[in-house]
Scaffold this motif. Structure first.
Motif, PDB file in Angstrom:
ATOM      1  N   SER A   2       0.772  -1.150  -0.014  1.00  0.00           N
ATOM      2  CA  SER A   2       0.108  -0.094   0.040  1.00  0.00           C
ATOM      3  C   SER A   2       0.893   1.200  -0.170  1.00  0.00           C
ATOM      4  O   SER A   2       1.669   1.440   0.847  1.00  0.00           O
ATOM      5  CB  SER A   2      -0.847   0.048   1.354  1.00  0.00           C
ATOM      6  OG  SER A   2      -1.531   1.119   1.364  1.00  0.00           O
ATOM      7  N   PHE A   3       0.781   2.008  -1.076  1.00  0.00           N
ATOM      8  CA  PHE A   3       1.564   3.192  -1.144  1.00  0.00           C
ATOM      9  C   PHE A   3       0.551   4.444  -2.086  1.00  0.00           C
ATOM     10  O   PHE A   3      -0.569   3.887  -2.562  1.00  0.00           O
ATOM     11  CB  PHE A   3       2.997   3.039  -2.000  1.00  0.00           C
ATOM     12  CG  PHE A   3       2.877   2.574  -3.492  1.00  0.00           C
ATOM     13  CD1 PHE A   3       2.520   3.498  -4.222  1.00  0.00           C
ATOM     14  CD2 PHE A   3       2.577   1.192  -3.712  1.00  0.00           C
ATOM     15  CE1 PHE A   3       2.359   3.213  -5.484  1.00  0.00           C
ATOM     16  CE2 PHE A   3       2.536   0.791  -4.740  1.00  0.00           C
ATOM     17  CZ  PHE A   3       2.156   1.805  -5.910  1.00  0.00           C
ATOM     18  N   ILE A   4       1.021   5.556  -1.824  1.00  0.00           N
ATOM     19  CA  ILE A   4       0.253   6.686  -2.420  1.00  0.00           C
ATOM     20  C   ILE A   4       1.218   7.509  -3.336  1.00  0.00           C
ATOM     21  O   ILE A   4       2.471   7.394  -3.048  1.00  0.00           O
ATOM     22  CB  ILE A   4      -0.289   7.612  -1.392  1.00  0.00           C
ATOM     23  CG1 ILE A   4       0.667   8.326  -0.487  1.00  0.00           C
ATOM     24  CG2 ILE A   4      -1.419   7.008  -0.680  1.00  0.00           C
ATOM     25  CD1 ILE A   4       0.069   9.480   0.055  1.00  0.00           C
ATOM     26  N   ILE A   5       0.708   8.133  -4.306  1.00  0.00           N
ATOM     27  CA  ILE A   5       1.579   8.893  -5.163  1.00  0.00           C
ATOM     28  C   ILE A   5       1.101  10.409  -5.073  1.00  0.00           C
ATOM     29  O   ILE A   5       0.135  10.550  -5.036  1.00  0.00           O
ATOM     30  CB  ILE A   5       1.519   8.595  -6.720  1.00  0.00           C
ATOM     31  CG1 ILE A   5       1.951   7.035  -6.772  1.00  0.00           C
ATOM     32  CG2 ILE A   5       2.368   9.636  -7.543  1.00  0.00           C
ATOM     33  CD1 ILE A   5       3.450   6.858  -6.640  1.00  0.00           C
ATOM     34  N   ARG A   6       1.742  11.239  -4.829  1.00  0.00           N
ATOM     35  CA  ARG A   6       1.492  12.640  -4.412  1.00  0.00           C
ATOM     36  C   ARG A   6       2.441  13.413  -4.980  1.00  0.00           C
ATOM     37  O   ARG A   6       3.797  13.184  -5.236  1.00  0.00           O
ATOM     38  CB  ARG A   6       1.405  12.724  -2.915  1.00  0.00           C
ATOM     39  CG  ARG A   6       2.530  12.753  -2.041  1.00  0.00           C
ATOM     40  CD  ARG A   6       2.091  13.557  -0.639  1.00  0.00           C
ATOM     41  NE  ARG A   6       2.957  12.907   0.203  1.00  0.00           N
ATOM     42  CZ  ARG A   6       4.307  13.623   0.515  1.00  0.00           C
ATOM     43  NH1 ARG A   6       4.701  14.442  -0.437  1.00  0.00           N
ATOM     44  NH2 ARG A   6       5.114  13.154   1.580  1.00  0.00           N
ATOM     45  N   GLU A   7       2.547  14.761  -5.175  1.00  0.00           N
ATOM     46  CA  GLU A   7       3.351  15.646  -5.136  1.00  0.00           C
ATOM     47  C   GLU A   7       4.518  15.964  -4.445  1.00  0.00           C
ATOM     48  O   GLU A   7       4.143  15.864  -3.242  1.00  0.00           O
ATOM     49  CB  GLU A   7       2.923  17.051  -5.733  1.00  0.00           C
ATOM     50  CG  GLU A   7       2.135  17.199  -7.071  1.00  0.00           C
ATOM     51  CD  GLU A   7       1.674  18.689  -7.444  1.00  0.00           C
ATOM     52  OE1 GLU A   7       2.432  19.543  -7.046  1.00  0.00           O
ATOM     53  OE2 GLU A   7       0.780  18.957  -8.153  1.00  0.00           O
ATOM     54  N   GLY A   8       5.700  16.141  -4.729  1.00  0.00           N
ATOM     55  CA  GLY A   8       6.811  16.215  -3.990  1.00  0.00           C
ATOM     56  C   GLY A   8       6.498  17.542  -2.841  1.00  0.00           C
ATOM     57  O   GLY A   8       6.172  18.554  -3.638  1.00  0.00           O
ATOM     58  N   GLN A   9       7.080  17.441  -1.766  1.00  0.00           N
ATOM     59  CA  GLN A   9       6.920  18.723  -0.794  1.00  0.00           C
ATOM     60  C   GLN A   9       8.275  18.897  -0.510  1.00  0.00           C
ATOM     61  O   GLN A   9       9.200  18.268  -0.390  1.00  0.00           O
ATOM     62  CB  GLN A   9       6.165  18.554   0.338  1.00  0.00           C
ATOM     63  CG  GLN A   9       4.545  18.217   0.001  1.00  0.00           C
ATOM     64  CD  GLN A   9       3.817  17.563   0.939  1.00  0.00           C
ATOM     65  OE1 GLN A   9       4.190  17.369   2.135  1.00  0.00           O
ATOM     66  NE2 GLN A   9       2.381  17.363   0.813  1.00  0.00           N
ATOM     67  N   ILE A  10       8.668  20.065  -0.038  1.00  0.00           N
ATOM     68  CA  ILE A  10       9.815  20.510   0.503  1.00  0.00           C
ATOM     69  C   ILE A  10      10.319  19.819   1.368  1.00  0.00           C
ATOM     70  O   ILE A  10      11.579  19.276   1.395  1.00  0.00           O
ATOM     71  CB  ILE A  10       9.843  22.011   1.143  1.00  0.00           C
ATOM     72  CG1 ILE A  10       9.651  22.801   0.102  1.00  0.00           C
ATOM     73  CG2 ILE A  10      10.899  22.599   2.003  1.00  0.00           C
ATOM     74  CD1 ILE A  10       9.296  24.581   0.528  1.00  0.00           C
ATOM     75  N   ALA A  11       9.427  19.152   2.595  1.00  0.00           N
ATOM     76  CA  ALA A  11       9.999  18.464   3.565  1.00  0.00           C
ATOM     77  C   ALA A  11      10.668  17.006   2.788  1.00  0.00           C
ATOM     78  O   ALA A  11      11.267  16.451   3.584  1.00  0.00           O
ATOM     79  CB  ALA A  11       8.945  18.111   4.460  1.00  0.00           C
ATOM     80  N   ASP A  12      10.201  16.715   1.778  1.00  0.00           N
ATOM     81  CA  ASP A  12      10.409  15.360   0.932  1.00  0.00           C
ATOM     82  C   ASP A  12      12.023  15.232   0.461  1.00  0.00           C
ATOM     83  O   ASP A  12      12.393  14.252   0.237  1.00  0.00           O
ATOM     84  CB  ASP A  12       9.449  15.176  -0.143  1.00  0.00           C
ATOM     85  CG  ASP A  12       8.212  14.784   0.329  1.00  0.00           C
ATOM     86  OD1 ASP A  12       8.003  14.584   1.514  1.00  0.00           O
ATOM     87  OD2 ASP A  12       7.301  15.209  -0.481  1.00  0.00           O
ATOM     88  N   MET A  13      12.637  16.407   0.475  1.00  0.00           N
ATOM     89  CA  MET A  13      13.758  16.838  -0.474  1.00  0.00           C
ATOM     90  C   MET A  13      15.001  15.871  -0.018  1.00  0.00           C
ATOM     91  O   MET A  13      15.718  15.254  -0.687  1.00  0.00           O
ATOM     92  CB  MET A  13      14.007  18.178  -0.664  1.00  0.00           C
ATOM     93  CG  MET A  13      13.100  18.634  -1.930  1.00  0.00           C
ATOM     94  SD  MET A  13      12.665  17.840  -3.478  1.00  0.00           S
ATOM     95  CE  MET A  13      11.144  17.080  -2.943  1.00  0.00           C
ATOM     96  N   PRO A  14      15.108  15.734   1.449  1.00  0.00           N
ATOM     97  CA  PRO A  14      16.171  14.996   1.918  1.00  0.00           C
ATOM     98  C   PRO A  14      16.227  13.574   1.523  1.00  0.00           C
ATOM     99  O   PRO A  14      16.984  12.916   1.127  1.00  0.00           O
ATOM    100  CB  PRO A  14      16.263  15.372   3.385  1.00  0.00           C
ATOM    101  CG  PRO A  14      15.581  16.770   3.374  1.00  0.00           C
ATOM    102  CD  PRO A  14      14.626  16.514   2.302  1.00  0.00           C
ATOM    103  N   SER A  15      14.964  12.856   1.693  1.00  0.00           N
ATOM    104  CA  SER A  15      14.522  11.513   1.186  1.00  0.00           C
ATOM    105  C   SER A  15      14.882  11.488  -0.406  1.00  0.00           C
ATOM    106  O   SER A  15      15.186  10.420  -0.804  1.00  0.00           O
ATOM    107  CB  SER A  15      13.064  11.264   1.534  1.00  0.00           C
ATOM    108  OG  SER A  15      13.112  11.165   3.032  1.00  0.00           O
TER     109      SER A  15
END
Length: 160
Positions: A2-15
């Motif tokens: 189970s996963f979702i696809i969403r637009e990336g966010q600033i907080a995601d950039m290290p990952s």
């Protein structure tokens, strides 16, 4: 799974940076990454972002990402370039890559793009087979050309 696809966010950039490093290792170029999470934040989340990203998230962990941007073709008009589609090694073959791929293609379709283009390494047969299975054409007669920062500087110094 189970996963979702969403637009990336600033907080995601290290990952996303961790995925970029994982991709560089896979492509046998681990020392080529100069980009930082701060660069991604500056360039992707400004008033005039240089790229868009979608991320695949499972249990609050980013397991895949795409990075793409708009280009303009002298023959076609509005097109998009898929810079990278990355799925962490442990999650490859689970549908994450296809879901990210579809998200980019849907975005391009929704924005009336005439084409989506990207590069694939000649030795990456699984990726080439995947793209072909979706109807993408791999152009054998075209070759990617790069001008590195050092070569650009040398050329301009020599020709100015």
């Amino acid at each position: 799974m189970s996963f979702i696809i969403r637009e990336g966010q600033i907080a995601d950039m290290p990952s996303v940076m961790k995925l970029i490093h994982e991709l560089a290792v896979f492509e046998k170029l681990p020392n080529e990454v100069e980009l930082t999470a701060e660069d991604l934040i500056r360039d992707g989340f400004s008033d005039q972002p240089k790229f868009k990203t979608f991320v695949a998230v499972e249990n609050d962990t980013i397991i895949g990402a795409t990075l793409f941007y708009e280009r303009y073709s002298t023959w076609k008009g509005r097109i998009f370039h898929l810079e990278d589609l990355i799925v962490t090694k442990e999650k490859r073959g689970t549908g994450v890559g296809m879901a990210l791929y579809k998200a980019v293609l849907q975005h391009a379709f929704d924005h009336k793009a005439k084409r989506v283009s990207w590069d694939v390494l000649s030795w990456n047969s699984p990726a080439k087979d995947f793209y072909k299975s979706t109807g993408a054409d791999i152009l054998e007669d075209w070759q990617v050309v790069h001008m590195t920062e050092d070569n650009l500087s040398a050329f301009l110094t020599k020709n100015n």
